[in-house]
Design a protein around this motif. Sequence first.
Motif, PDB file in Angstrom:
ATOM      1  N   LEU A 122       0.855  -1.182   0.000  1.00  0.00           N
ATOM      2  CA  LEU A 122       0.000   0.000   0.000  1.00  0.00           C
ATOM      3  C   LEU A 122       0.884   1.221   0.000  1.00  0.00           C
ATOM      4  O   LEU A 122       1.898   1.275   0.713  1.00  0.00           O
ATOM      5  CB  LEU A 122      -0.884   0.008   1.252  1.00  0.00           C
ATOM      6  N   LEU A 123       0.521   2.210  -0.810  1.00  0.00           N
ATOM      7  CA  LEU A 123       1.259   3.475  -0.832  1.00  0.00           C
ATOM      8  C   LEU A 123       0.391   4.563  -0.207  1.00  0.00           C
ATOM      9  O   LEU A 123      -0.807   4.631  -0.471  1.00  0.00           O
ATOM     10  CB  LEU A 123       1.633   3.860  -2.263  1.00  0.00           C
ATOM     11  N   PRO A 153      -2.729  -0.614  -4.356  1.00  0.00           N
ATOM     12  CA  PRO A 153      -3.655   0.349  -3.754  1.00  0.00           C
ATOM     13  C   PRO A 153      -2.906   1.573  -3.232  1.00  0.00           C
ATOM     14  O   PRO A 153      -1.775   1.467  -2.753  1.00  0.00           O
ATOM     15  CB  PRO A 153      -4.287  -0.452  -2.615  1.00  0.00           C
ATOM     16  N   MET A 154      -3.549   2.717  -3.319  1.00  0.00           N
ATOM     17  CA  MET A 154      -2.932   3.982  -2.928  1.00  0.00           C
ATOM     18  C   MET A 154      -3.899   4.748  -2.034  1.00  0.00           C
ATOM     19  O   MET A 154      -5.046   4.998  -2.419  1.00  0.00           O
ATOM     20  CB  MET A 154      -2.600   4.787  -4.181  1.00  0.00           C
ATOM     21  N   PRO A 279      -9.995  11.046   3.254  1.00  0.00           N
ATOM     22  CA  PRO A 279      -8.978  10.282   2.517  1.00  0.00           C
ATOM     23  C   PRO A 279      -9.611   9.389   1.457  1.00  0.00           C
ATOM     24  O   PRO A 279     -10.773   8.972   1.597  1.00  0.00           O
ATOM     25  CB  PRO A 279      -8.297   9.454   3.610  1.00  0.00           C
ATOM     26  N   ILE A 280      -8.854   9.118   0.397  1.00  0.00           N
ATOM     27  CA  ILE A 280      -9.364   8.333  -0.723  1.00  0.00           C
ATOM     28  C   ILE A 280      -8.442   7.137  -0.968  1.00  0.00           C
ATOM     29  O   ILE A 280      -7.224   7.289  -1.087  1.00  0.00           O
ATOM     30  CB  ILE A 280      -9.457   9.192  -1.994  1.00  0.00           C
ATOM     31  N   LEU A 281      -9.034   5.965  -1.038  1.00  0.00           N
ATOM     32  CA  LEU A 281      -8.304   4.746  -1.343  1.00  0.00           C
ATOM     33  C   LEU A 281      -8.537   4.418  -2.815  1.00  0.00           C
ATOM     34  O   LEU A 281      -9.659   4.110  -3.223  1.00  0.00           O
ATOM     35  CB  LEU A 281      -8.782   3.602  -0.454  1.00  0.00           C
ATOM     36  N   LEU A 282      -7.492   4.498  -3.621  1.00  0.00           N
ATOM     37  CA  LEU A 282      -7.567   4.222  -5.047  1.00  0.00           C
ATOM     38  C   LEU A 282      -7.120   2.806  -5.331  1.00  0.00           C
ATOM     39  O   LEU A 282      -6.072   2.370  -4.839  1.00  0.00           O
ATOM     40  CB  LEU A 282      -6.699   5.208  -5.833  1.00  0.00           C
TER      41      LEU A 282
END
Length: 284
Positions: A122-123, A153-154, A279-282
């Motif tokens: 994860l980044l 995933p970012m 926050p957004i998890l892409l």
Amino acid sequence: MKTVLTCLDHSIYTQSVLDHAIWAASRLGAGMELMHTLDRHPEHSPTSNLSGSIGLGASEELLQELAALDEKRSKLALERGRALLDEATRQARAQGVEPVHPRLRHGDLVDALAEIDTAFDLLVMGKRGEAADMAKLHLGRNVERVARAINHPMLVASRAFKPIQRVLVAFDGSASARKAVELAARHPLLAGLECHVVIAATESPESKAAMHWASQLLDAAGVAPRIEMIPGHADTVIADYVRLHAIDLLAMGAYGHSRIRQFIVGSTTTTMMRSCLVPILLVR
């Protein structure tokens, strides 16, 4: 062991990035890589090398002074970067995260990430860096580049960290959005969170089938989601839902690889990263 790679700079997002990364590492039982890149950009930075732009006839003494000044600034940037990583390491370990490895890199951030692309799970990085215009909700110059470049995933941190209890999956039936639903169903990062799934669409056989697929997958995983189909433009529907339901984290598909896919989906992704206050998890 799982690894959370955390990109740190000297922006106002830095503490929030670190807090989000510590939260993620704690939930995943992961270690952390803390990375700071020394990437010089003359068009933005006051630490540019000026020795090549002073014109003809400049004295050798002046050239030497400018070269010495540039060297001093580079050393100060190096020391500042080390101090940043030392403090981040201290905070992560104080929260029980182990192992923690600081990385100080020279060069472009995306190039640095490409070299270690398989070495993290994860980044985490902030929406904006030191040079971004906060008043105009500009993204940092690296955020979109990184989101398009990596295959992991970012997590894009918001301005300040707060406890995460409710996650919204923005679902459109696409492959990357389906992976976001699968993450909500099976990934320890999102385990136990209150789960919402929203499809911004009018009722049709395709949208009903997408809703049925998401519901079945989450139910089978023991997740009791709230799934809604809301007509309207995705940007507006998602932003309104986040606000009205006190959502703490937005999960959505990231940019696609084709030009058409980038145009259709990428615009929504970018808009959400610019304007959404959580926050957004892409997910690829």
